[in-house]
Each structure stands twice: as C-alpha cells, then as structure tokens.
Write a protein that holds these residues in place. Structure first.
Motif, PDB file in Angstrom:
ATOM      1  N   PRO A 173       8.666   0.708  10.530  1.00  0.00           N
ATOM      2  CA  PRO A 173       7.263   0.612  10.967  1.00  0.00           C
ATOM      3  C   PRO A 173       6.492   1.909  10.806  1.00  0.00           C
ATOM      4  O   PRO A 173       5.257   1.902  10.909  1.00  0.00           O
ATOM      5  CB  PRO A 173       7.377   0.195  12.437  1.00  0.00           C
ATOM      6  N   GLN A 174       7.171   3.020  10.556  1.00  0.00           N
ATOM      7  CA  GLN A 174       6.484   4.291  10.345  1.00  0.00           C
ATOM      8  C   GLN A 174       6.135   4.497   8.870  1.00  0.00           C
ATOM      9  O   GLN A 174       4.993   4.793   8.530  1.00  0.00           O
ATOM     10  CB  GLN A 174       7.362   5.457  10.854  1.00  0.00           C
ATOM     11  N   SER A 175       7.119   4.307   7.983  1.00  0.00           N
ATOM     12  CA  SER A 175       6.860   4.491   6.550  1.00  0.00           C
ATOM     13  C   SER A 175       6.248   3.259   5.908  1.00  0.00           C
ATOM     14  O   SER A 175       5.653   3.352   4.827  1.00  0.00           O
ATOM     15  CB  SER A 175       8.171   4.824   5.826  1.00  0.00           C
ATOM     16  N   GLN A 197       0.829  -1.203   0.000  1.00  0.00           N
ATOM     17  CA  GLN A 197       0.000   0.000   0.000  1.00  0.00           C
ATOM     18  C   GLN A 197       0.864   1.256   0.000  1.00  0.00           C
ATOM     19  O   GLN A 197       0.553   2.240  -0.694  1.00  0.00           O
ATOM     20  CB  GLN A 197      -0.938  -0.003   1.214  1.00  0.00           C
ATOM     21  N   ALA A 198       1.969   1.228   0.742  1.00  0.00           N
ATOM     22  CA  ALA A 198       2.866   2.388   0.783  1.00  0.00           C
ATOM     23  C   ALA A 198       3.570   2.609  -0.548  1.00  0.00           C
ATOM     24  O   ALA A 198       4.007   3.729  -0.843  1.00  0.00           O
ATOM     25  CB  ALA A 198       3.897   2.215   1.902  1.00  0.00           C
ATOM     26  N   MET A 199       3.674   1.550  -1.367  1.00  0.00           N
ATOM     27  CA  MET A 199       4.322   1.660  -2.674  1.00  0.00           C
ATOM     28  C   MET A 199       3.324   1.907  -3.801  1.00  0.00           C
ATOM     29  O   MET A 199       3.718   1.925  -4.966  1.00  0.00           O
ATOM     30  CB  MET A 199       5.141   0.400  -2.954  1.00  0.00           C
ATOM     31  N   GLY A 200       2.065   2.093  -3.461  1.00  0.00           N
ATOM     32  CA  GLY A 200       1.078   2.401  -4.484  1.00  0.00           C
ATOM     33  C   GLY A 200      -0.172   1.564  -4.411  1.00  0.00           C
ATOM     34  O   GLY A 200      -1.223   1.959  -4.920  1.00  0.00           O
ATOM     35  N   GLY A 201      -0.075   0.373  -3.833  1.00  0.00           N
ATOM     36  CA  GLY A 201      -1.238  -0.484  -3.697  1.00  0.00           C
ATOM     37  C   GLY A 201      -1.216  -1.677  -4.631  1.00  0.00           C
ATOM     38  O   GLY A 201      -0.482  -1.713  -5.620  1.00  0.00           O
ATOM     39  N   PHE A 202      -2.033  -2.666  -4.308  1.00  0.00           N
ATOM     40  CA  PHE A 202      -2.067  -3.896  -5.094  1.00  0.00           C
ATOM     41  C   PHE A 202      -2.543  -3.644  -6.520  1.00  0.00           C
ATOM     42  O   PHE A 202      -1.993  -4.185  -7.480  1.00  0.00           O
ATOM     43  CB  PHE A 202      -2.953  -4.934  -4.407  1.00  0.00           C
ATOM     44  N   ASP A 203      -3.570  -2.839  -6.679  1.00  0.00           N
ATOM     45  CA  ASP A 203      -4.069  -2.566  -8.022  1.00  0.00           C
ATOM     46  C   ASP A 203      -3.014  -1.844  -8.852  1.00  0.00           C
ATOM     47  O   ASP A 203      -2.850  -2.125 -10.047  1.00  0.00           O
ATOM     48  CB  ASP A 203      -5.351  -1.740  -7.947  1.00  0.00           C
TER      49      ASP A 203
END
Length: 258
Positions: free
Chosen positions: A191-193, A43-49
C-alpha cells in the motif's frame, strides 16, 4: 520450503493492442477497490499512457537455483502486432523461432543449429515457442494485465504477513481462456509503493500456492518492471536480463538468423 515450479504456464497469453486505451479498460473494473488498486499500481509503473506506448519488448528469461543461473530464453516481441522471435538452446542445439503470436494459423519459421525445420517438427517448435512466450511474458508484465479479456478480479482486503508487513490482496481467476485457465493468483500489493511486490500462484483453486516476491523494479523505456522473482522461503528465482522496452520496433528485430 514451497515446491519450485521451473516453468509455469501462465493462464493468459499477453494481450496485444485491444483497440481501447488501458485507462478505458481500467474504468470497466466493477470492483471499486480493485479499480483503485489497479489504477494506483499502473501509475506507479509508469502510467496508462506509458503502457499504451510500450510496443517492443526484449528480454531474457532465466531460472536461477542456489545462486546458479541456467541458460536463458531470449524474447523479442512486438506487443502491438504480435511479431515474435524466440532464441535459446534446446536439447543442446541452438534454436530460433519466428512467428506471430496473434495469428498462429499463419505458421512461422524455425531453425535448429542454423538449419531450417519443416513439417511436424516445425509445428512442434511453434507450439513450444508459443508456450514459452505465454509463460515468460506473463512473469514479466502480469501487473499490467488485470483488464485482459477473461480475467476475473476480486478484492480480498488487507492482510498482514508473518513478518508484520501489510498488503492489499487482489485475487485473479480466469474464464476458459489461455493455456491453463484453471490457474489462479493472489496479487499482493504494497500500500505504500502501490506495486505488486508478491504473487501467490495456485495450480487449481484448492491447491497449495507457490509464492514469489517481485523485486528489483527498474525503469525500461516508458514503464517500470520487476526483474527478479525469488521464491518465498526457497533457493530459486526467475531472473530477467537484457530487458529493453521501446515505443517503436528496432530495425531488423525479427530478421531470420544468418
């Protein structure tokens, strides 16, 4: 200072479209902590989709030592169907290779200084190009690939490094797949980012690790990628330049030189 490894052959070839969504693949992770960490990280890298839509990759893989960058290898890759183009300089000659990394039996084409290569020399260059793709793409997209076939992941808990920074650690090992299945990794997750901002690479399970930070995260098309990987305590880094990620393949991307 840890030993610098100029070319690290990654354990798994980068996965193409496996016929299931990345969210469905994540749901199969048996370890609940790994599943939580991986979901938050994607999710932090853009998401599954976004990852499912990221089809075309273009990048230059460069090694930097003592602030000086060497000649890089330029990659163009259709992640969905495996079409691939490598270009760069080898043995002081310009090399271009076209192949499909999902279907190596189909062969490919190669040119050295603009001249086509055939026979055993072509086979050797196709093997070389496949190794470069395996290595260089893994350095770029490894955090998305924990659910690839043959990857075994396990949660190692929280850890505090010598600088007092806290991390969650996930260990990756592999079944008998890829070019170097004896390799193992520790993925260090902030754990923050929720990003994998460090990895430890083990040539074998009992080897001393080589440790690299993953930094300079940037948005490319639908996803985020780390473009600089300096060795921890060293003077070398893997640097990605000319990065491009698209949801469709640009016209002429895999055209022969001419």
């Amino acid at each position: 200072m840890r030993r610098w490894i100029p070319v690290l052959l990654a354990t798994l070839a980068a996965a193409c479209n496996q016929g299931r969504s990345s969210a469905d693949a994540a749901a199969t992770l048996a370890d609940a902590d790994v599943r939580r960490i991986y979901t938050d990280m994607v999710q932090a890298m853009g998401g599954f989709d976004a990852w499912d839509r990221a089809r075309y990759f273009e990048f230059t893989f460069t090694v930097e030592r003592d602030g000086q960058r060497g000649r890089g290898w330029s990659h163009q890759w259709d992640r969905w169907n495996g079409d691939y183009r490598l270009s760069g300089t080898r043995n002081d000659a310009d090399l271009v290779v076209l192949m499909n990394v999902n279907n190596r039996e189909a062969g490919g084409q190669a040119w050295v200084d603009g001249q086509p290569v055939t026979g055993a020399s072509l086979d050797s260059l196709l093997t070389f190009a496949f190794g470069r793709w395996t290595n260089d793409s893994y350095w770029l997209i490894m955090p998305f690939k924990w659910t690839d076939p043959g990857v075994q992941v396990s949660y190692q808990g929280m850890s505090t490094d010598s600088a007092g920074r806290q991390w969650e650690i996930v260990h990756l090992r592999f079944d008998s797949v890829g070019l170097t299945p004896q390799n193992e990794y520790d993925a260090w997750i902030d754990p923050q980012s929720h990003l994998m901002e460090r990895w430890s690479h083990f040539r074998t399970a009992d080897a001393e690790p080589s440790v690299y930070d993953w930094s300079d995260w940037q948005q490319f098309g639908p996803i985020r990628l780390a473009t600089r990987k300096p060795s921890l305590g060293g003077t070398a880094a893997i640097v990605f330049e000319n990065v491009r990620v698209e949801t469709s393949v640009p016209s002429g991307a895999f055209a022969p030189p001419g």
